[in-house]
Design a protein around this motif. Structure first.
Motif, PDB file in Angstrom:
ATOM      1  N   LEU A 143       0.835  -1.198   0.000  1.00 52.70           N
ATOM      2  CA  LEU A 143       0.000   0.000   0.000  1.00 52.70           C
ATOM      3  C   LEU A 143       0.872   1.252   0.000  1.00 52.70           C
ATOM      4  N   ARG A 144       1.912   1.244   0.821  1.00 53.91           N
ATOM      5  CA  ARG A 144       2.800   2.401   0.891  1.00 53.91           C
ATOM      6  C   ARG A 144       3.618   2.573  -0.384  1.00 53.91           C
ATOM      7  N   ALA A 145       4.035   1.479  -0.979  1.00 51.68           N
ATOM      8  CA  ALA A 145       4.924   1.550  -2.141  1.00 51.68           C
ATOM      9  C   ALA A 145       4.178   1.841  -3.443  1.00 51.68           C
ATOM     10  N   LEU A 146       2.934   1.403  -3.537  1.00 55.65           N
ATOM     11  CA  LEU A 146       2.237   1.458  -4.818  1.00 55.65           C
ATOM     12  C   LEU A 146       1.198   2.568  -4.916  1.00 55.65           C
ATOM     13  N   THR A 147       0.858   3.216  -3.810  1.00 47.65           N
ATOM     14  CA  THR A 147      -0.199   4.231  -3.824  1.00 47.65           C
ATOM     15  C   THR A 147       0.299   5.503  -3.138  1.00 47.65           C
ATOM     16  N   SER A 148      -0.590   6.480  -3.061  1.00 50.85           N
ATOM     17  CA  SER A 148      -0.264   7.738  -2.373  1.00 50.85           C
ATOM     18  C   SER A 148      -0.175   7.568  -0.871  1.00 50.85           C
ATOM     19  N   GLU A 149      -0.619   6.423  -0.343  1.00 50.98           N
ATOM     20  CA  GLU A 149      -0.633   6.186   1.104  1.00 50.98           C
ATOM     21  C   GLU A 149       0.757   5.810   1.619  1.00 50.98           C
ATOM     22  N   THR A 150       1.715   6.679   1.384  1.00 49.56           N
ATOM     23  CA  THR A 150       3.102   6.392   1.755  1.00 49.56           C
ATOM     24  C   THR A 150       3.324   6.417   3.258  1.00 49.56           C
ATOM     25  N   GLN A 151       2.431   7.076   4.001  1.00 48.62           N
ATOM     26  CA  GLN A 151       2.607   7.204   5.446  1.00 48.62           C
ATOM     27  C   GLN A 151       1.502   6.494   6.223  1.00 48.62           C
ATOM     28  N   SER A 152       0.757   5.610   5.583  1.00 51.09           N
ATOM     29  CA  SER A 152      -0.318   4.911   6.271  1.00 51.09           C
ATOM     30  C   SER A 152       0.245   3.924   7.290  1.00 51.09           C
ATOM     31  N   VAL A 153      -0.594   3.529   8.264  1.00 45.98           N
ATOM     32  CA  VAL A 153      -0.183   2.575   9.287  1.00 45.98           C
ATOM     33  C   VAL A 153      -1.252   1.505   9.424  1.00 45.98           C
ATOM     34  N   GLN A 154      -0.861   0.399  10.074  1.00 46.68           N
ATOM     35  CA  GLN A 154      -1.769  -0.721  10.283  1.00 46.68           C
ATOM     36  C   GLN A 154      -2.198  -0.761  11.742  1.00 46.68           C
ATOM     37  N   ILE A 155      -3.511  -0.929  11.957  1.00 46.90           N
ATOM     38  CA  ILE A 155      -4.040  -0.958  13.322  1.00 46.90           C
ATOM     39  C   ILE A 155      -4.938  -2.184  13.490  1.00 46.90           C
ATOM     40  N   ASP A 156      -5.355  -2.446  14.747  1.00 45.54           N
ATOM     41  CA  ASP A 156      -6.269  -3.549  15.036  1.00 45.54           C
ATOM     42  C   ASP A 156      -7.128  -3.165  16.236  1.00 45.54           C
ATOM     43  N   LEU A 157      -7.921  -4.092  16.737  1.00 42.46           N
ATOM     44  CA  LEU A 157      -8.804  -3.782  17.868  1.00 42.46           C
ATOM     45  C   LEU A 157      -8.032  -3.350  19.107  1.00 42.46           C
ATOM     46  N   ASN A 158      -6.796  -3.817  19.252  1.00 40.65           N
ATOM     47  CA  ASN A 158      -5.995  -3.429  20.413  1.00 40.65           C
ATOM     48  C   ASN A 158      -5.502  -2.000  20.327  1.00 40.65           C
ATOM     49  N   SER A 159      -5.811  -1.324  19.236  1.00 36.71           N
ATOM     50  CA  SER A 159      -5.439   0.085  19.103  1.00 36.71           C
ATOM     51  C   SER A 159      -6.280   0.986  19.999  1.00 36.71           C
ATOM     52  N   PHE A 160      -7.369   0.450  20.541  1.00 37.64           N
ATOM     53  CA  PHE A 160      -8.263   1.247  21.374  1.00 37.64           C
ATOM     54  C   PHE A 160      -7.987   1.002  22.847  1.00 37.64           C
ATOM     55  N   ALA A 161      -8.102   2.060  23.628  1.00 35.22           N
ATOM     56  CA  ALA A 161      -7.823   1.950  25.057  1.00 35.22           C
ATOM     57  C   ALA A 161      -8.758   0.949  25.725  1.00 35.22           C
ATOM     58  N   SER A 162     -10.021   0.952  25.311  1.00 33.90           N
ATOM     59  CA  SER A 162     -10.992  -0.042  25.771  1.00 33.90           C
ATOM     60  C   SER A 162     -11.486  -0.777  24.539  1.00 33.90           C
ATOM     61  N   ALA A 163     -10.833  -1.889  24.229  1.00 30.37           N
ATOM     62  CA  ALA A 163     -11.133  -2.582  22.977  1.00 30.37           C
ATOM     63  C   ALA A 163     -12.606  -2.971  22.921  1.00 30.37           C
ATOM     64  N   PRO A 164     -13.341  -2.482  21.910  1.00 30.85           N
ATOM     65  CA  PRO A 164     -14.762  -2.825  21.820  1.00 30.85           C
ATOM     66  C   PRO A 164     -14.944  -4.218  21.248  1.00 30.85           C
ATOM     67  N   ALA A 165     -16.116  -4.777  21.455  1.00 25.43           N
ATOM     68  CA  ALA A 165     -16.458  -5.999  20.737  1.00 25.43           C
ATOM     69  C   ALA A 165     -16.540  -5.662  19.253  1.00 25.43           C
ATOM     70  N   PHE A 166     -15.993  -6.541  18.413  1.00 26.16           N
ATOM     71  CA  PHE A 166     -16.094  -6.267  16.986  1.00 26.16           C
ATOM     72  C   PHE A 166     -17.526  -6.520  16.523  1.00 26.16           C
TER      73      PHE A 166
END
Length: 565
Positions: free
Chosen positions: A474-497
């Protein structure tokens, strides 16, 4: 003259013509319909065919310190169906103070020529106030007809406890002396409270079992009311204006619809009913309302019914159970500002189908449990601006399935988390790709500094025609050169998905964990995230360690005497 000389003369002429087309000729600057919270800026131009002109913005309260504003957006002339828009730069001042004078400095630069500067003064609109010397008139069910028939500018009609039939107010107030219809606990209107082509009326502290309608009316305020939409009357609507109105102020209301959160209700053609709040025309403010259980919770009008939909502020609302859209900002002409709203349980969270050239702003909104798409940028939408939004939903995180181009899209500092998908009432929400937006026209669009993730354990998708299978791609092929990957643990109080969109969830706290990859993952945006903490702004709607904004009706706006502070 030789053929060689003629050839080079022709080349010089063509080069001169191209240079003339690429240079900017600055036209008139306008500031149409300032609201109490935002100021729209339109700078008409001609030329700049190569679209490389820019406008920097500074502003200040008169005689105060200058502050950098967000640059105006470049809006090339275009059309969509019967609507067209002119060549210009356009943008907004966000979160201005009410009834305050601002100096605004605009600096246009174009490397091809035509640079210019403008300095203007503009005052934001005041929050509608009560009459300075009010005349109080008491209203009972027995005297309702006679009192409203004799209402005059500056009157405050105080409704006694009781049950009232619907009625039409056929009088207008003035800016300094509005007519006020004031209820209290125990005042119930059963039916429609209607105004047609009226001005300067304030409706406050009423319970209406039915709807409030103000077609063709200007400077109408509806505040601190409870609207229970009818399951059988008035098409199930809440607060509505179906004809061009101006400068409505709709705040701190609770609007309850009759649409259940069930699969058969989903989508535009589902078994749903009513618009919670719907307006057309310029200058409206729709803020801090609690709206649930409608076809659309908050909406603008569409197609031929849409008239002058610009300079509109929609912020601070708590929205849920929107069976089609939570916020439908369709057919925004320019400078609709959708900010800091929280959505739970919607088929579509935010619709912009289409933005008519833009900018149509979506800033710091939160959406949890979205059955279809978070942003419906359909019908060849042009000029949408997505900044600092947070989305957690089943299926694809950031998606667009319109099958038609999405042009001049600008996104920064958003957070999208998807997961396992499926089909809801015959409509797919994807399979858990982080981006599925093949319709985005990359030329003229700009997407970067966003956070993406999926609970399916893969990182795949399409941005425009480009496919990717990892964050690195994604970073190499598109304009999203500074994008990052996140998941449910990115939240202080992880919600139910929200893997099953038909589950009815309450509002979630989606503030970030201090260890999230989204921390400091954004980029500075003037007048949008000036107060960021740490090395850079955080991606998503919330800056970590900051308190939640107030969503829905505010408890501190009503005092014992019924007057605003």
């Amino acid at each position: 003259m030789t053929m060689r000389v003629l050839f080079f003369s022709a080349i010089a002429f063509l080069s001169s013509a191209v240079a003339a087309q690429n240079a900017t000729t600055a036209g008139e600057v306008t500031v149409p319909f300032p609201t109490a919270h935002g100021i729209s800026i339109e700078w008409a131009i001609s030329g700049d065919a190569n679209l490389n002109g820019e406008v920097a913005v500074r502003y200040r309260q008169t005689a105060g310190a200058w502050r950098q504003g967000m640059p105006l957006r470049r809006v090339p002339a275009g059309s969509n169906g019967s609507f067209s828009w002119a060549n210009r730069h356009s943008g907004s001042l966000f979160d201005v103070l009410p009834d305050t004078e601002y100096e605004v400095e605009l600096s246009l630069s174009d490397p091809d020529g035509g640079s210019a500067q403008r300095l203007l003064t503009v005052r934001s609109r005041a929050i509608p106030g009560l009459p300075g010397n009010p005349v109080f008139k008491e209203v009972t069910p027995a005297t309702l007809s006679s009192v409203i028939a004799g209402a005059n500018p500056g009157d405050i009609l105080r409704f006694a406890v009781g049950s009232y039939p619907g009625f039409t107010l056929e009088r207008s107030g003035s800016v300094q002396a509005p007519i006020v219809l004031r209820g209290q606990p125990g005042v119930v209107i059963n039916g429609e409270l209607a105004l047609f082509f009226r001005a300067d009326v304030i409706i406050e502290d009423m319970q209406v079992n039915g709807r409030i309608r103000f077609n063709g009316s200007n400077r109408i305020s509806v505040r601190r009311c409870l609207i229970n939409a009818s399951p059988t009357l008035f098409d199930g609507h809440g607060i509505v204006s179906f004809l061009r109105s101006e400068n409505a102020y709709i705040v701190d209301n609770t609007v309850i619809g009759t649409t259940a959160w069930v699969e058969s209700a989903m989508d535009n053609s589902g078994a749903n009913r009513g618009e919670g709040i719907v307006v057309t025309g310029p200058g409206h403010v729709i803020a801090h309302n609690r709206v649930r259980g409608f076809h659309d919770d908050i909406s603008l009008l569409e197609d031929g019914e849409a008239v002058d939909q610009f300079s509109i502020d929609i912020f601070g609302n708590e929205l849920s159970e929107g069976a089609d859209d939570a916020i439908e900002a369709d057919f925004c002409f320019h400078n609709c500002r959708v900010q800091r709203n929280r959505v739970s349980n919607a088929f579509v969270a935010f619709s912009s189908q289409p933005s008519l050239g833009g900018p149509t702003y979506f800033v710091r909104n939160v959406a949890y449990n979205v059955a279809h798409v978070a942003f419906k940028l359909y019908r060849s939408s042009v000029g949408d601006v997505l900044l600092h939004n947070t989305v957690v939903k089943a299926g694809d995180g950031f998606s667009n399935y319109a099958g038609v181009p999405v042009a001049r899209l600008f996104t920064r500092n958003n957070l999208f988390l998807g997961g396992p998908g499926g089909v809801v009432n015959g409509v797919s929400n994807g399979s858990g790709r982080v981006i599925e937006a093949a319709g985005v026209v990359l030329a003229g669009s700009s997407l970067n500094y966003n956070a993406y993730g999926s609970t399916v354990g893969t990182f795949t998708g399409h941005l425009g025609p480009t496919a990717f299978n990892s964050l690195a791609q994604l970073r190499a092929l598109t304009s999203e050169t500074q994008s990052v990957q996140i998941d449910l643990n990115s939240f202080a109080s992880a919600p139910a998905f929200p893997s099953n969109p038909l589950t009815q969830f309450g509002p979630q706290d989606l503030r970030l964990s201090v260890s999230s990859a989204a921390i400091d993952a954004g980029t500075p945006l003037a007048a949008i995230n000036d107060d960021f903490l740490g090395g850079a702004p955080d991606a998503g709607a919330y800056e970590a360690s900051r308190p939640l904004p107030i969503y829905g009706p505010r408890s501190d706006v009503l005092f014992a005497d019924g007057f605003d502070s």
